[in-house]
Every structure is written in C-alpha cells, then in structure tokens.
Design an enzyme around this catalytic site. Structure first.
Site, short mmCIF file in Angstrom:
data_model
loop_
_atom_site.label_atom_id
_atom_site.label_comp_id
_atom_site.label_asym_id
_atom_site.label_seq_id
_atom_site.Cartn_x
_atom_site.Cartn_y
_atom_site.Cartn_z
N ALA A 85 0.83 -1.21 0.00
CA ALA A 85 0.00 0.00 0.00
C ALA A 85 0.87 1.26 0.00
CB ALA A 85 -0.93 0.00 1.21
N THR B 171 1.06 2.23 7.88
CA THR B 171 1.66 3.31 8.67
C THR B 171 1.27 4.63 8.00
OG1 THR B 171 3.67 3.38 7.36
CG2 THR B 171 3.63 1.81 9.21
N THR C 50 18.08 -0.46 -1.51
CA THR C 50 18.39 0.89 -1.97
C THR C 50 19.88 1.09 -2.20
OG1 THR C 50 18.48 3.16 -1.12
CG2 THR C 50 18.29 1.47 0.52
N ASP C 51 20.21 2.05 -3.07
CA ASP C 51 21.62 2.40 -3.28
C ASP C 51 22.24 3.04 -2.04
OD1 ASP C 51 20.29 4.87 -3.41
OD2 ASP C 51 21.01 5.40 -5.42
N GLU C 52 21.40 3.50 -1.10
CA GLU C 52 21.93 4.22 0.07
C GLU C 52 22.78 3.33 0.97
OE1 GLU C 52 19.35 6.99 1.95
OE2 GLU C 52 18.06 7.17 0.19
N TYR D 59 18.51 4.93 8.57
CA TYR D 59 17.71 4.26 7.54
C TYR D 59 18.57 3.31 6.71
CZ TYR D 59 15.69 3.65 2.87
OH TYR D 59 15.26 3.11 1.68
N LYS E 218 18.63 -0.81 6.35
CA LYS E 218 18.43 -1.52 5.08
C LYS E 218 19.63 -2.42 4.79
CE LYS E 218 15.57 -1.24 2.40
NZ LYS E 218 14.26 -1.97 2.26
P1 NAD Z 1 6.77 3.89 1.56
O1 NAD Z 1 7.13 4.49 2.88
O2 NAD Z 1 5.96 4.69 0.60
O3 NAD Z 1 5.99 2.51 1.79
C1 NAD Z 1 6.32 1.62 2.81
C2 NAD Z 1 5.12 0.72 3.03
O4 NAD Z 1 5.48 -0.24 4.03
C3 NAD Z 1 3.90 1.46 3.55
O5 NAD Z 1 2.74 1.02 2.88
C4 NAD Z 1 3.84 1.08 5.02
O6 NAD Z 1 2.53 1.08 5.58
C5 NAD Z 1 4.44 -0.32 4.99
N1 NAD Z 1 5.01 -0.72 6.28
C6 NAD Z 1 5.86 0.00 7.06
N2 NAD Z 1 6.16 -0.71 8.17
C7 NAD Z 1 5.50 -1.90 8.08
C8 NAD Z 1 5.41 -3.04 8.90
N3 NAD Z 1 6.07 -3.10 10.07
N4 NAD Z 1 4.66 -4.09 8.51
C9 NAD Z 1 3.99 -4.03 7.32
N5 NAD Z 1 4.01 -2.97 6.51
C10 NAD Z 1 4.77 -1.91 6.88
O7 NAD Z 1 8.15 3.46 0.94
P2 NAD Z 1 8.58 3.27 -0.59
O8 NAD Z 1 9.24 4.52 -1.04
O9 NAD Z 1 7.45 2.71 -1.36
O10 NAD Z 1 9.73 2.18 -0.43
C11 NAD Z 1 9.44 0.79 -0.56
C12 NAD Z 1 10.74 0.00 -0.49
O11 NAD Z 1 11.62 0.42 -1.52
C13 NAD Z 1 11.50 0.20 0.82
O12 NAD Z 1 12.01 -1.04 1.23
C14 NAD Z 1 12.62 1.17 0.45
O13 NAD Z 1 13.74 0.96 1.27
C15 NAD Z 1 12.88 0.77 -0.99
N6 NAD Z 1 13.43 1.83 -1.86
C16 NAD Z 1 12.81 3.05 -1.95
C17 NAD Z 1 13.33 4.01 -2.80
C18 NAD Z 1 12.66 5.36 -2.99
O14 NAD Z 1 13.18 6.22 -3.71
N7 NAD Z 1 11.49 5.61 -2.40
C19 NAD Z 1 14.48 3.75 -3.56
C20 NAD Z 1 15.09 2.49 -3.43
C21 NAD Z 1 14.55 1.54 -2.58
#
Ligand code: NAD
Length: 331
Positions: A9, A45, A132-134, A156, A160
């Site tokens: 979500a 969340t 992530t690249d981070e 963060y 990861k």
């Molecule tokens: P987001 O914060 O939009 O979504 C995270 C989702 O995880 C939310 O729906 C939240 O409700 C759910 N969540 C959080 N804690 C939870 C828990 N304990 N149990 C179940 N659900 C839980 O994040 P995003 O930007 O969509 O990132 C998704 C993934 O991609 C992450 O793992 C992030 O590290 C990775 N990522 C993100 C980016 C970026 O640019 N946003 C880049 C590379 C990797």
C-alpha cells in the site's frame, strides 16, 4: 503464481501491485511474471494508503491483509500458500530515521528476519528483497558495482544494509532462494508528500516555498517508479538466486538541477526556494552501475526524466484529493 507483496500500500509496492494486476502508471507491455493472485501485507503506517490500490482493489485477484511484518504468527499464516514474496515494507524516510531510529531497526531488520523465517518454514520458492543504493554510503566519482562494500551513513540506510545482509545470509546458510535489488531515487504518483519530489511539487502547487538542503550540490540518480517495478519484475522472474541487482535510471542530478526542473514544470521561479541547514550526515553522491541488470536481464529504463517529471507534476495537480488530506494531517 501467488505473490505476496509486503508494503503493497506504499509508494513503490502499490505500483508493483497495480502492475501485476494490469493497471500500472504507464502501459507495461507483456510482463515477465504472471500473478494469478496477489496478497498485500501492510501495516498502513503514515505512508501506507489503501487509496494507492484503488485502481485494482475491486478485482478478485487481490487480497489485502492489514498487519505488521514483525507479527510472527500473522506472518506465518499469510506467507503460507504463496510462491513468491516481494518485500517492500519498510520505514523509508531518512529524516525520520535521524529523529528516531527505533522503528527503522524494528521493521527493516526484525521484520525482514521474521519474513525470511516464515519463507523458510513454508518453502517459499523465491524471496525478492527490495533495497536501496543508500546502503553503499557516498561516492565522489565513479559508480558502485553490486560487490561494493556496504558503508551506510544514516540509520535508515544502516537498517536496510542489515536487512540486505540477512536476506543474503538466509540464501548462503539455508539455501533460501533470495534475490536483492538496490535501486536509486524513485519519483512518480502516489509518493507520500514528505519526499523531495512530491513535497516540492505540492508546495509549489499550493503557492508556497520549497526547502533546499545545504548548497543543493548533493547528487542523486532518478528513476520513475514504474521502471523500478519493471526492473523488480525482471529480477523476480529471471534473477539468479543469491545475487544482488542494481536498478537505476542513469540520470544523475544535483538537488539544484532537480529543483530547477520542478520549478519549471510548475511554472515557478527561484524566489520560491528557501535554503535550509543541511541534513545531518547528508550523503554527497549516489551512483549505481547498472550493467549487470542491463546485460543479464535486458533491463532499460523507459520513462525519460523530463517526461516523467512533467507527468508526475500533472498527476499531483489532478489528484489534490489524494495528497491534500495527507499534508493537512502533517501540520
Ligand atoms: P513507503 O514508505 O511509501 O511505503 C512503505 C510501506 O510499508 C507502507 O505502505 C507502510 O505502511 C508499509 N510498512 C511499514 N512498516 C510496516 C510493517 N512493520 N509491517 C507491514 N508494513 C509496513 O516506501 P517506498 O518509497 O514505497 O519504499 C518501498 C521500499 O523500496 C522500501 O524497502 C525502500 O527501502 C525501498 N526503496 C525506496 C526508494 C525510494 O526512492 N522511495 C528507492 C530504493 C529503494
């Protein structure tokens, strides 16, 4: 194939679910994965939002479970019967991790371990860990390859990195079929308006100002969320077990360059930019080498940056009903 999507979500997870169910942001063409049934496990969340799944919510192939990936007995029940887990759920915002790291360690590390254990117990055929690249820290010149040592700088990215290493350890120790993706910065629709692109765009659409960290010289590679999800689908279907794959756009910009593009796309000038104190420990530059996924799996980004940013601005302009209440709740 029955696919469990954790964090489905959220911003990126919801695009993955929409793509699996035939409603991605851009037409995806034939997908390398088939998904007869998709289950979303999400704690909802502040950044999880069922409206992100509205385009596919009524279909019979989607089941949504509201729950925490740290809840061992729930995870055990939900994981049973799925062929593949695609694990997006995470605390994802660096600034929040600087203010309070506890939820990051709990969800990102403990939650991942809880899922890995359940995958082992139930004989899940493939575990795709989205990262992530981070995790590499910061690089002054050149680009990271997948075997580069991890040197995360924020709570963060450290959480990861911990989860990446756990996932790979479950492959080496237990033989679980794990693949890890590491992607650069994503932008696109449905991104919670605390991250730079939706924050800037919605502030500008509201006639407000935008905060630019430090000298604006930090460099990030930008990729449309849709292309990130296409890359994950390729890795899910064709990636080699135990391997890490980078997914990136090949479009590096300083934050100043990005700001200039967003100002132009919103018809605003530099008078709307307010310099603010730099983020603590702010990584200067991220840069991924994406040769491996290009050569092995045939990945190439499809959404050119200017078009993607223009479409993203248009989406936020047209979907104030989605982000207006979220911004109001933050005030
Ligand atoms: P987001 O914060 O939009 O979504 C995270 C989702 O995880 C939310 O729906 C939240 O409700 C759910 N969540 C959080 N804690 C939870 C828990 N304990 N149990 C179940 N659900 C839980 O994040 P995003 O930007 O969509 O990132 C998704 C993934 O991609 C992450 O793992 C992030 O590290 C990775 N990522 C993100 C980016 C970026 O640019 N946003 C880049 C590379 C990797």
């Amino acid at each position: 194939m029955r696919v469990l999507v954790t964090g489905g979500a959220g911003f990126i997870g919801s695009e993955y679910v929409r793509m699996l169910l035939g409603q991605p942001v851009y037409p995806a063409g034939p997908l390398p994965v088939d998904a007869a049934a998709v289950t979303v496990l999400d704690k909802l969340t502040y950044s999880g939002n069922l409206q992100n799944l509205a385009p596919v919510r009524k279909g019979p192939r989607l089941r949504i479970v509201h729950g925490d990936i740290c809840d061992t007995s729930l995870v055990d029940q939900v994981v049973a019967g799925h062929d593949v887990i695609v694990h997006f759920a995470a605390e994802s915002h660096v600034d929040r991790s600087i203010a309070n790291a506890a939820a990051f360690v709990t969800t990102n590390v403990l939650g991942t371990q809880t899922l890995l254990d359940a995958a082992l117990r139930h004989g899940t055929r493939r575990f795709v860990h989205v990262s992530t690249d981070e995790v590499y820290g910061s690089i002054d010149s050149g680009s990271w390859t997948e075997d580069w040592p991890l040197a995360p700088n924020s709570p963060y990215s450290a959480s990861k990195a911990g989860s990446d290493l756990l996932a790979l350890a479950y492959h080496r120790t237990h033989g679980l079929d794990v693949v890890v993706t590491r992607c650069s910065n994503n932008y696109g629709p449905y991104q919670y308006p605390e991250k730079v692109v939706p924050l800037f765009v919605t502030n500008l659409l509201d006639g407000g100002t935008v905060p630019l960290y430090g000298d604006g010289g930090n460099v990030r590679d930008w990729l449309h969320v849709h292309d990130h999800c296409r890359g994950i689908a390729l890795v899910q279907e064709k990636g080699r077990a135990g391997e890490v794959y980078h997914i990136g756009g090949g479009t590096e910009l300083t934050n100043r360059d990005l700001t200039a593009r967003l100002l132009a796309a919103c018809g605003a000038g530099w008078d709307r930019v307010v310099p603010v104190t730099d983020r603590k420990g702010h990584d200067r530059r991220y840069s991924l080498n994406i040769d491996k996924i290009r050569q092995e799996l045939g990945f190439a980004p499809t959404v050119e940056l200017d078009r993607g940013l223009a479409d993203t601005v248009a989406w936020y302009r047209d979907n104030r009903a989605w982000w207006g209440p979220l911004k109001k709740a933050r005030q």
